[in-house]
Design a protein around this motif. Structure first.
Motif, PDB file in Angstrom:
ATOM      1  N   LEU A 222       0.824  -1.208   0.000  1.00  0.00           N
ATOM      2  CA  LEU A 222       0.000   0.000   0.000  1.00  0.00           C
ATOM      3  C   LEU A 222       0.858   1.258   0.000  1.00  0.00           C
ATOM      4  O   LEU A 222       0.563   2.231  -0.709  1.00  0.00           O
ATOM      5  N   ALA A 223       1.949   1.248   0.763  1.00  0.00           N
ATOM      6  CA  ALA A 223       2.824   2.422   0.837  1.00  0.00           C
ATOM      7  C   ALA A 223       3.471   2.710  -0.515  1.00  0.00           C
ATOM      8  O   ALA A 223       3.538   3.864  -0.953  1.00  0.00           O
ATOM      9  N   LYS A 224       3.964   1.668  -1.196  1.00  0.00           N
ATOM     10  CA  LYS A 224       4.619   1.870  -2.492  1.00  0.00           C
ATOM     11  C   LYS A 224       3.614   2.288  -3.573  1.00  0.00           C
ATOM     12  O   LYS A 224       3.940   3.087  -4.461  1.00  0.00           O
ATOM     13  N   LEU A 225       2.409   1.750  -3.501  1.00  0.00           N
ATOM     14  CA  LEU A 225       1.386   2.165  -4.466  1.00  0.00           C
ATOM     15  C   LEU A 225       1.108   3.659  -4.343  1.00  0.00           C
ATOM     16  O   LEU A 225       0.961   4.360  -5.352  1.00  0.00           O
ATOM     17  N   ARG A 226       1.050   4.137  -3.114  1.00  0.00           N
ATOM     18  CA  ARG A 226       0.746   5.557  -2.890  1.00  0.00           C
ATOM     19  C   ARG A 226       1.907   6.456  -3.269  1.00  0.00           C
ATOM     20  O   ARG A 226       1.708   7.535  -3.853  1.00  0.00           O
ATOM     21  N   SER A 227       3.130   6.040  -2.946  1.00  0.00           N
ATOM     22  CA  SER A 227       4.279   6.929  -3.141  1.00  0.00           C
ATOM     23  C   SER A 227       4.855   6.870  -4.544  1.00  0.00           C
ATOM     24  O   SER A 227       5.224   7.899  -5.118  1.00  0.00           O
ATOM     25  N   ALA A 228       4.932   5.671  -5.127  1.00  0.00           N
ATOM     26  CA  ALA A 228       5.574   5.520  -6.434  1.00  0.00           C
ATOM     27  C   ALA A 228       4.623   5.730  -7.599  1.00  0.00           C
ATOM     28  O   ALA A 228       5.049   6.039  -8.705  1.00  0.00           O
ATOM     29  N   LYS A 229       3.328   5.521  -7.381  1.00  0.00           N
ATOM     30  CA  LYS A 229       2.320   5.646  -8.430  1.00  0.00           C
ATOM     31  C   LYS A 229       2.711   4.873  -9.701  1.00  0.00           C
ATOM     32  O   LYS A 229       2.798   5.429 -10.801  1.00  0.00           O
ATOM     33  N   PRO A 230       2.960   3.586  -9.562  1.00  0.00           N
ATOM     34  CA  PRO A 230       3.404   2.793 -10.721  1.00  0.00           C
ATOM     35  C   PRO A 230       2.320   2.665 -11.786  1.00  0.00           C
ATOM     36  O   PRO A 230       1.142   2.487 -11.475  1.00  0.00           O
ATOM     37  N   ALA A 231       2.744   2.736 -13.047  1.00  0.00           N
ATOM     38  CA  ALA A 231       1.807   2.536 -14.151  1.00  0.00           C
ATOM     39  C   ALA A 231       1.489   1.057 -14.346  1.00  0.00           C
ATOM     40  O   ALA A 231       0.459   0.714 -14.917  1.00  0.00           O
ATOM     41  N   LEU A 232       2.395   0.186 -13.877  1.00  0.00           N
ATOM     42  CA  LEU A 232       2.168  -1.251 -13.946  1.00  0.00           C
ATOM     43  C   LEU A 232       2.394  -1.845 -12.566  1.00  0.00           C
ATOM     44  O   LEU A 232       3.446  -1.656 -11.955  1.00  0.00           O
ATOM     45  N   VAL A 233       1.383  -2.570 -12.092  1.00  0.00           N
ATOM     46  CA  VAL A 233       1.452  -3.251 -10.799  1.00  0.00           C
ATOM     47  C   VAL A 233       1.272  -4.743 -11.049  1.00  0.00           C
ATOM     48  O   VAL A 233       0.298  -5.152 -11.682  1.00  0.00           O
ATOM     49  N   VAL A 234       2.221  -5.549 -10.580  1.00  0.00           N
ATOM     50  CA  VAL A 234       2.114  -6.998 -10.699  1.00  0.00           C
ATOM     51  C   VAL A 234       2.177  -7.584  -9.297  1.00  0.00           C
ATOM     52  O   VAL A 234       3.137  -7.341  -8.559  1.00  0.00           O
ATOM     53  N   THR A 235       1.162  -8.342  -8.923  1.00  0.00           N
ATOM     54  CA  THR A 235       1.161  -9.008  -7.631  1.00  0.00           C
ATOM     55  C   THR A 235       1.035 -10.507  -7.839  1.00  0.00           C
ATOM     56  O   THR A 235       0.278 -10.966  -8.695  1.00  0.00           O
TER      57      THR A 235
ATOM     58  N   TYR B   6      -1.902  -6.481 -12.879  1.00  0.00           N
ATOM     59  CA  TYR B   6      -1.983  -7.911 -13.143  1.00  0.00           C
ATOM     60  C   TYR B   6      -1.851  -8.641 -11.823  1.00  0.00           C
ATOM     61  O   TYR B   6      -0.826  -8.531 -11.146  1.00  0.00           O
ATOM     62  N   SER B   7      -2.866  -9.390 -11.446  1.00  0.00           N
ATOM     63  CA  SER B   7      -2.877 -10.122 -10.190  1.00  0.00           C
ATOM     64  C   SER B   7      -2.860 -11.614 -10.458  1.00  0.00           C
ATOM     65  O   SER B   7      -3.864 -12.196 -10.895  1.00  0.00           O
ATOM     66  N   GLN B   8      -1.705 -12.238 -10.202  1.00  0.00           N
ATOM     67  CA  GLN B   8      -1.577 -13.688 -10.310  1.00  0.00           C
ATOM     68  C   GLN B   8      -2.021 -14.278  -8.977  1.00  0.00           C
ATOM     69  O   GLN B   8      -1.272 -14.332  -8.011  1.00  0.00           O
ATOM     70  N   ALA B   9      -3.278 -14.670  -8.904  1.00  0.00           N
ATOM     71  CA  ALA B   9      -3.837 -15.181  -7.655  1.00  0.00           C
ATOM     72  C   ALA B   9      -5.146 -15.901  -7.942  1.00  0.00           C
ATOM     73  O   ALA B   9      -5.835 -15.591  -8.917  1.00  0.00           O
ATOM     74  N   CYS B  10      -5.493 -16.822  -7.073  1.00  0.00           N
ATOM     75  CA  CYS B  10      -6.773 -17.512  -7.201  1.00  0.00           C
ATOM     76  C   CYS B  10      -7.923 -16.513  -7.212  1.00  0.00           C
ATOM     77  O   CYS B  10      -7.991 -15.630  -6.356  1.00  0.00           O
ATOM     78  N   CYS B  11      -8.792 -16.643  -8.176  1.00  0.00           N
ATOM     79  CA  CYS B  11     -10.046 -15.883  -8.226  1.00  0.00           C
ATOM     80  C   CYS B  11      -9.839 -14.374  -8.233  1.00  0.00           C
ATOM     81  O   CYS B  11     -10.749 -13.622  -7.880  1.00  0.00           O
ATOM     82  N   SER B  12      -8.656 -13.907  -8.635  1.00  0.00           N
ATOM     83  CA  SER B  12      -8.394 -12.467  -8.601  1.00  0.00           C
ATOM     84  C   SER B  12      -9.349 -11.703  -9.507  1.00  0.00           C
ATOM     85  O   SER B  12      -9.669 -10.538  -9.242  1.00  0.00           O
ATOM     86  N   ALA B  13      -9.814 -12.345 -10.586  1.00  0.00           N
ATOM     87  CA  ALA B  13     -10.761 -11.684 -11.487  1.00  0.00           C
ATOM     88  C   ALA B  13     -12.210 -12.037 -11.175  1.00  0.00           C
ATOM     89  O   ALA B  13     -13.119 -11.341 -11.610  1.00  0.00           O
TER      90      ALA B  13
ATOM     91  N   GLY C  13      -6.345 -10.872 -14.568  1.00  0.00           N
ATOM     92  CA  GLY C  13      -6.315 -11.796 -13.449  1.00  0.00           C
ATOM     93  C   GLY C  13      -6.882 -13.142 -13.819  1.00  0.00           C
ATOM     94  O   GLY C  13      -6.965 -13.500 -14.998  1.00  0.00           O
ATOM     95  N   HIS C  14      -7.282 -13.875 -12.795  1.00  0.00           N
ATOM     96  CA  HIS C  14      -7.713 -15.255 -12.983  1.00  0.00           C
ATOM     97  C   HIS C  14      -9.136 -15.468 -12.489  1.00  0.00           C
ATOM     98  O   HIS C  14      -9.520 -14.970 -11.435  1.00  0.00           O
ATOM     99  N   VAL C  15      -9.889 -16.227 -13.257  1.00  0.00           N
ATOM    100  CA  VAL C  15     -11.195 -16.698 -12.833  1.00  0.00           C
ATOM    101  C   VAL C  15     -10.992 -18.136 -12.350  1.00  0.00           C
ATOM    102  O   VAL C  15     -10.311 -18.917 -13.002  1.00  0.00           O
TER     103      VAL C  15
END
Length: 208
Positions: free
Chosen positions: A76-89, A133-140, A190-192
């Motif tokens: 959360l801190a990096k999302l707020r401070s860096a404002k990345p155009a691409l986020v991969v989790t 892009y969220s690589q995680a179960c049921c992220s989508a 993400g993933h269904v």
């Protein structure tokens, strides 16, 4: 998505996301690894190759949160401070309970301490115009007709699959909120359904 959310996203599309404040040279990669489960394979197949690609002089502000840094607070801190155009989790996706309890948090990223990232905090932190892009179960979301039924033995994993399928075909709450905000994200990938190692390997070789 309701009509107001759809209007927000269409307005941003027509505007070309011109007024969104994101840094295209600061991708953010957040990788949770729990020893002995699928997150280890996800790190090998997805996160490690991406980290190598992002470690490029053209991306001087790339940040990689992994191991002990793969926490809710750090993300959360990096999302707020860096404002990345691409986020991969890359992590487990929340799939606990059933019915409305399951639906309310479906697919949320789960950090290194097994704590899900709070929905409201995540939606507030991801910058408008970003791609997540969220690589995680049921992220989508969920699929009303699971493709895994019949492939799994009775037990906890099958119970999760059946509970998710019982929600019907849905979109995960974080996705709906992020795409429908007044300052929406550009895209979500993400993933269904739950994610298994089968989806990370080539059938012909068994390799990633």
């Amino acid at each position: 998505m309701d009509n107001e959310g759809l209007a927000n996203y269409i307005a941003a599309l027509l505007d070309g996301f011109e007024h969104q404040d994101v840094d295209v040279r600061a991708p953010l990669l957040w990788t949770v690894t729990h020893a002995g489960d699928i997150t280890t394979e996800m790190r090998t197949v997805i996160s490690t190759p991406l980290a190598a690609k992002f470690s490029d002089p053209k991306l001087p502000r790339f940040q990689y949160l992994k191991d002990g840094s793969a926490t809710c607070a750090e993300l959360l801190a990096k999302l707020r401070s860096a404002k990345p155009a691409l986020v991969v989790t890359s992590s487990h996706g929340l799939a606990e309970g059933s019915g409305d309890v399951l639906r309310a948090g479906l697919g949320l990223p789960v950090d290194v301490s097994h704590t899900p990232v709070p929905l409201d905090d995540l939606v507030a932190a991801i910058p408008g115009g970003a791609v997540w892009y969220s690589q995680a179960c049921c992220s989508a979301g969920s699929d009303g007709q699971s493709k895994y039924v019949g492939l799994l033995k009775p037990g906890q994993v099958l119970d999760i699959v059946e509970n998710v399928a019982a929600l019907g075909s849905t979109v995960a709450p974080a996705v709906l909120a992020l795409l429908g905000r007044p300052s929406p994200v550009r895209a979500f990938l993400g993933h269904v359904e739950p994610t298994f190692d089968w989806t990370l390997r080539r059938a012909s070789t068994g390799q990633g």
